[in-house]
Design a protein around this motif. Structure first.
Motif, mmCIF file in Angstrom:
data_model
loop_
_atom_site.group_PDB
_atom_site.id
_atom_site.type_symbol
_atom_site.label_atom_id
_atom_site.label_comp_id
_atom_site.label_asym_id
_atom_site.label_seq_id
_atom_site.Cartn_x
_atom_site.Cartn_y
_atom_site.Cartn_z
ATOM 1 N N GLY A 209 0.800 -1.215 0.000
ATOM 2 C CA GLY A 209 0.000 0.000 0.000
ATOM 3 C C GLY A 209 0.833 1.265 0.000
ATOM 4 N N SER A 210 0.138 2.400 0.065
ATOM 5 C CA SER A 210 0.783 3.710 -0.002
ATOM 6 C C SER A 210 0.250 4.630 1.086
ATOM 7 C CB SER A 210 0.524 4.360 -1.369
ATOM 8 O OG SER A 210 1.062 3.592 -2.420
ATOM 9 N N LEU A 211 1.082 5.579 1.455
ATOM 10 C CA LEU A 211 0.704 6.657 2.367
ATOM 11 C C LEU A 211 1.424 7.920 1.930
ATOM 12 C CD1 LEU A 211 0.925 5.064 5.953
ATOM 13 C CD2 LEU A 211 -1.152 5.884 4.831
ATOM 14 N N ARG A 212 0.856 9.050 2.303
ATOM 15 C CA ARG A 212 1.538 10.325 2.083
ATOM 16 C C ARG A 212 1.639 11.041 3.420
ATOM 17 N NH1 ARG A 212 -0.287 15.931 -0.857
ATOM 18 N NH2 ARG A 212 1.722 16.456 -1.818
ATOM 19 N N LEU A 213 2.843 11.261 3.849
ATOM 20 C CA LEU A 213 3.092 11.968 5.097
ATOM 21 C C LEU A 213 3.329 13.449 4.815
ATOM 22 C CD1 LEU A 213 5.529 9.483 6.876
ATOM 23 C CD2 LEU A 213 3.033 9.404 6.695
ATOM 24 N N GLY B 107 13.428 4.560 -4.862
ATOM 25 C CA GLY B 107 12.515 3.945 -5.825
ATOM 26 C C GLY B 107 11.123 3.681 -5.277
ATOM 27 N N ARG B 108 10.987 3.707 -3.955
ATOM 28 C CA ARG B 108 9.669 3.499 -3.335
ATOM 29 C C ARG B 108 9.164 4.766 -2.642
ATOM 30 N NH1 ARG B 108 9.016 0.096 0.793
ATOM 31 N NH2 ARG B 108 11.166 0.287 1.564
ATOM 32 N N PHE B 109 10.050 5.548 -2.095
ATOM 33 C CA PHE B 109 9.669 6.761 -1.375
ATOM 34 C C PHE B 109 10.067 7.994 -2.184
ATOM 35 C CE2 PHE B 109 10.069 4.874 3.224
ATOM 36 C CZ PHE B 109 9.185 3.873 2.869
ATOM 37 N N THR B 110 9.251 9.043 -2.074
ATOM 38 C CA THR B 110 9.544 10.298 -2.771
ATOM 39 C C THR B 110 9.364 11.469 -1.820
ATOM 40 O OG1 THR B 110 8.771 9.373 -4.867
ATOM 41 C CG2 THR B 110 8.971 11.766 -4.730
ATOM 42 N N ILE B 111 10.395 12.300 -1.745
ATOM 43 C CA ILE B 111 10.347 13.499 -0.906
ATOM 44 C C ILE B 111 10.077 14.710 -1.785
ATOM 45 C CG2 ILE B 111 11.660 15.002 0.632
ATOM 46 C CD1 ILE B 111 13.302 12.541 1.432
ATOM 47 N N SER B 112 9.187 15.571 -1.327
ATOM 48 C CA SER B 112 8.911 16.818 -2.031
ATOM 49 C C SER B 112 8.587 17.892 -1.006
ATOM 50 C CB SER B 112 7.751 16.645 -3.023
ATOM 51 O OG SER B 112 6.562 16.280 -2.345
ATOM 52 N N ARG B 113 8.480 19.113 -1.476
ATOM 53 C CA ARG B 113 8.178 20.217 -0.569
ATOM 54 C C ARG B 113 7.383 21.288 -1.292
ATOM 55 N NH1 ARG B 113 13.758 22.116 1.549
ATOM 56 N NH2 ARG B 113 12.539 23.793 2.541
ATOM 57 N N ASP B 114 6.631 22.053 -0.519
ATOM 58 C CA ASP B 114 5.902 23.209 -1.011
ATOM 59 C C ASP B 114 6.317 24.385 -0.137
ATOM 60 O OD1 ASP B 114 4.108 25.199 -1.664
ATOM 61 O OD2 ASP B 114 2.411 23.842 -1.867
ATOM 62 N N LEU C 35 6.325 13.282 2.265
ATOM 63 C CA LEU C 35 6.979 12.000 1.999
ATOM 64 C C LEU C 35 5.924 11.050 1.466
ATOM 65 C CD1 LEU C 35 9.507 10.188 2.160
ATOM 66 C CD2 LEU C 35 8.754 9.513 4.461
ATOM 67 N N GLN C 36 6.047 10.696 0.203
ATOM 68 C CA GLN C 36 5.158 9.718 -0.419
ATOM 69 C C GLN C 36 5.782 8.343 -0.260
ATOM 70 O OE1 GLN C 36 2.093 10.193 -2.037
ATOM 71 N NE2 GLN C 36 2.004 7.949 -2.150
ATOM 72 N N LEU C 37 5.054 7.449 0.352
ATOM 73 C CA LEU C 37 5.528 6.091 0.577
ATOM 74 C C LEU C 37 4.711 5.128 -0.279
ATOM 75 C CD1 LEU C 37 5.230 7.665 3.578
ATOM 76 C CD2 LEU C 37 6.494 5.672 4.289
ATOM 77 N N THR D 177 8.198 4.928 13.363
ATOM 78 C CA THR D 177 7.730 6.289 13.551
ATOM 79 C C THR D 177 8.551 7.190 12.644
ATOM 80 O OG1 THR D 177 7.163 5.820 15.852
ATOM 81 C CG2 THR D 177 7.305 8.134 15.205
ATOM 82 N N TYR D 178 7.875 8.013 11.861
ATOM 83 C CA TYR D 178 8.523 8.845 10.863
ATOM 84 C C TYR D 178 8.545 10.298 11.339
ATOM 85 C CZ TYR D 178 8.583 4.974 7.597
ATOM 86 O OH TYR D 178 8.850 3.764 6.988
ATOM 87 N N TYR D 179 9.709 10.908 11.190
ATOM 88 C CA TYR D 179 9.922 12.281 11.625
ATOM 89 C C TYR D 179 10.487 13.113 10.479
ATOM 90 C CZ TYR D 179 10.023 10.208 16.350
ATOM 91 O OH TYR D 179 9.732 9.523 17.506
#
Length: 119
Positions: A16-20, A66-73, A81-83, A93-95
């Motif tokens: 599955g996927s999550l967006r933090l 290849g699985r996670f993507t970091i971006s910023r606004d 963080l797109q997982l 736990t993600y920080y």
């Protein structure tokens, strides 16, 4: 006061996927290199990756590339963080953090958001 507030974690099945999200305040976010780190129960924190102030050329640890993507606004002072293709071993736990863990400017003031990958 520097604040980083992580959100978006939860329980997800393998694959599955999550967006933090990480809402930042109290410092010049648009000038800062930002990182994501994760902490496993009973273990030290692991750097996942980071992104420079302009949002160019994010870097990733081999375990998540290849699985996670970091971006910023920068207009919203928010880091993401797109997982994708989550695995049970991603449970942690993600920080979000200012700068890299090995930098003297490193700061991780938030409470983190829990990601649990389980069927």
């Amino acid at each position: 006061e520097v604040q980083l507030v992580e959100s978006g974690g939860g329980l997800v099945q393998p694959g599955g996927s999550l967006r933090l999200s990480c809402a930042a305040s109290g410092f010049p976010f648009s000038d800062a290199y930002m990182s994501w780190v994760r902490q496993f129960p009973g273990k030290g924190a692991e750097w996942i990756g980071g992104i420079d102030a302009g949002g160019e050329d994010p870097n990733y640890d081999f375990a998540v590339k290849g699985r996670f993507t970091i971006s910023r606004d920068n207009a919203r002072n928010t880091l993401y963080l797109q997982l994708n293709n989550l695995k049970t071993e991603d449970t942690a736990t993600y920080y979000c953090a200012i700068d890299r863990p090995w930098s003297s400017n490193y700061n991780r003031p938030g409470q983190g958001t829990q990601v649990t990958v389980s069927s």
